[in-house]
Design an enzyme around this catalytic site. Structure first.
Site: not given
Ligand SMILES: *Cc1c(COP(=O)(O)O)cnc(C)c1O
Length: 429
Positions: A77, A130, A217, A242
């Site tokens: 962890r 998001y 982000d 992604k």
């Molecule tokens: C998918 C996404 C998230 C969240 O990510 P997860 O891996 O699904 O928790 C956050 N920000 C953006 C821009 C995303 O496309």
């Protein structure tokens, strides 16, 4: 554990593409295995009681780490070789001091925001963000005494600058701080860009000794086409689910950036336990080896599809980042801040939901699914799925109509993808 951390060949600095094959891993420590094994273990055996004591002194911050002292392996962890190698490699792309990986993008975002904020603080963020992020900001942080201010401000940055100034003053008046400025750019699903340098300038203009961090982000264009740390960001967040994972087969996230801030994020990750697992980390290392090839190919496909689709009889507008149909202000931000438009874009169809659904249902190669950044192409209808909880006003403000279709373009042959879109558009009627 001492690991290979040379980033040069003689005087020559090595490129991220090259470093992804071996950086941070010493085969001699693993029986010569060319690939890092999966360290599928919960805990690590100390060579001596003294070692255990030393490792915990560093992990708990009881003393500073010596310059050459590696963080001892304690418990998965807290750290694990697969996570550490992955983190070293991720940090290379964005030029971050340090990266940390998480069990999801949302785990990275929520743990980071928890690490930065306290009751009476304010967080300013850009909308749309998001869905999970907006939920955290709108519903969860206020329960903990953290106020959030959303700013829908595309081109100029004046709205964001004003909100930053006002929030800092209001927070100070009640004994709190502006804890962070949070930006998602490009915005999903419209590809609206936020000017990062303008956001950084607004923070600097506060004149604070410890200014609030600019948190970005970077899931949509990073790590290849947008490098926020070069435009004034302090921390970057990723959904590794992604583009970085890239095969639609895992969920993971990352936070990276300035060393002092990352120390606070590391503490919160250890205590919240939002860490990823060794197997997922191993999959991500495999993905990083082909990251640039996948992102280049999917972007080339997307650029070509945009070129062929623009002006199509059934399409009102094509929304690609900094594209020909965006405003001059947007195109200027794109030119300063991005080296490519990526491969997620949206179509504003002529018509409404019925037309969008007819097209989506006719698609044969594009799969109907949320998410993006995988090897296969996906299509979605934001208004009825990912953004269905938006009020009609918020949808209108953010440009999320019933006629909007979002495409995430994969690495298939572009002519096949175009043929699929063309036949589906023809079926609209
Ligand atoms: C998918 C996404 C998230 C969240 O990510 P997860 O891996 O699904 O928790 C956050 N920000 C953006 C821009 C995303 O496309």
């Amino acid at each position: 554990m001492n690991r290979h951390r040379s980033r040069t060949l003689g005087d020559r600095p090595l490129s991220p593409e090259t470093l992804m094959m071996g950086y941070g891993y010493d085969p001699a420590l693993s029986e010569g295995s060319i690939k890092a094994p999966i360290f599928q273990t919960s805990t690590f055996v100390f060579k001596s009681a003294e070692d255990g004591k030393r490792f915990f002194e560093v992990a708990y911050g009881l003393r500073e780490r010596d310059p050459d002292e590696a963080l001892g392996l304690i418990y998965s962890r807290i750290n694990n070789p697969n996570l550490e190698i992955l983190e070293d490699r991720l940090a290379v792309w964005d030029g971050a001091d340090k990266a940390l990986v998480f069990s999801s993008g949302m785990a990275a975002i929520s743990t980071t925001i928890l690490a930065l904020s306290r009751p009476n603080d304010i967080v300013v963020y850009t909308a749309p963000a998001y869905g999970g992020t907006e939920y955290l900001f709108d519903r969860i942080l206020p329960r903990m005494g953290v106020e959030t201010v959303s700013v829908a401000d595309a081109d100029g940055g004046e709205g964001l600058a004003r909100a930053v100034g006002e929030a800092a003053a209001r927070a100070a008046a009640r004994g709190g701080r502006l804890a962070a400025v949070y930006v998602e750019t490009p915005a999903n699903p419209t590809n609206q860009l936020i000017d990062l340098a303008a956001a950084a300038a607004a923070i600097k203009a506060l004149g604070q000794a410890e200014p609030p961090p600019l948190v970005v982000d970077n899931t949509f264009l990073g790590p290849l086409w947008q490098k926020p740390l070069q435009h004034g960001a302090d921390l970057i967040l990723y959904s590794l689910t992604k583009y970085v994972g890239g095969h639609s087969d895992l969920i993971a996230g990352a936070c990276m950036g300035r060393a002092d801030l990352m120390g606070r994020v590391a503490e919160m990750r250890t205590i919240c336990g939002a860490v990823t697992d060794p197997h997922t980390a191993w999959l991500l290392m495999r993905s990083l080896e082909t990251l640039h090839i996948r992102m280049e190919r999917s972007q080339a496909n997307a650029v070509e599809l945009v070129r062929r689709l623009r002006g199509h009889a059934r399409i009102e507008a094509v929304l690609d980042a900094g594209g020909a149909e965006s405003s001059p202000g947007q195109r200027a931000i794109f030119a300063r801040q991005c080296s490519g438009p990526g491969s997620t874009f949206s179509l504003r169809l002529k018509g409404g939901e019925a037309e969008a659904f007819r097209m989506l249902n006719a698609l044969r190669l594009f799969k109907l699914a949320v998410s993006l950044g995988g090897t296969e192409s996906l299509a979605s209808h934001p208004s009825s799925t990912t953004h269905s909880d938006y009020s009609p006003e918020a949808k209108a403000r953010c440009g999320i109509g019933d006629n909007l279709v979002r495409l995430s373009v994969g690495i298939e042959h572009v002519d096949d993808l175009y043929a699929d879109l063309e036949q589906a558009l023809a079926r609209i009627g």
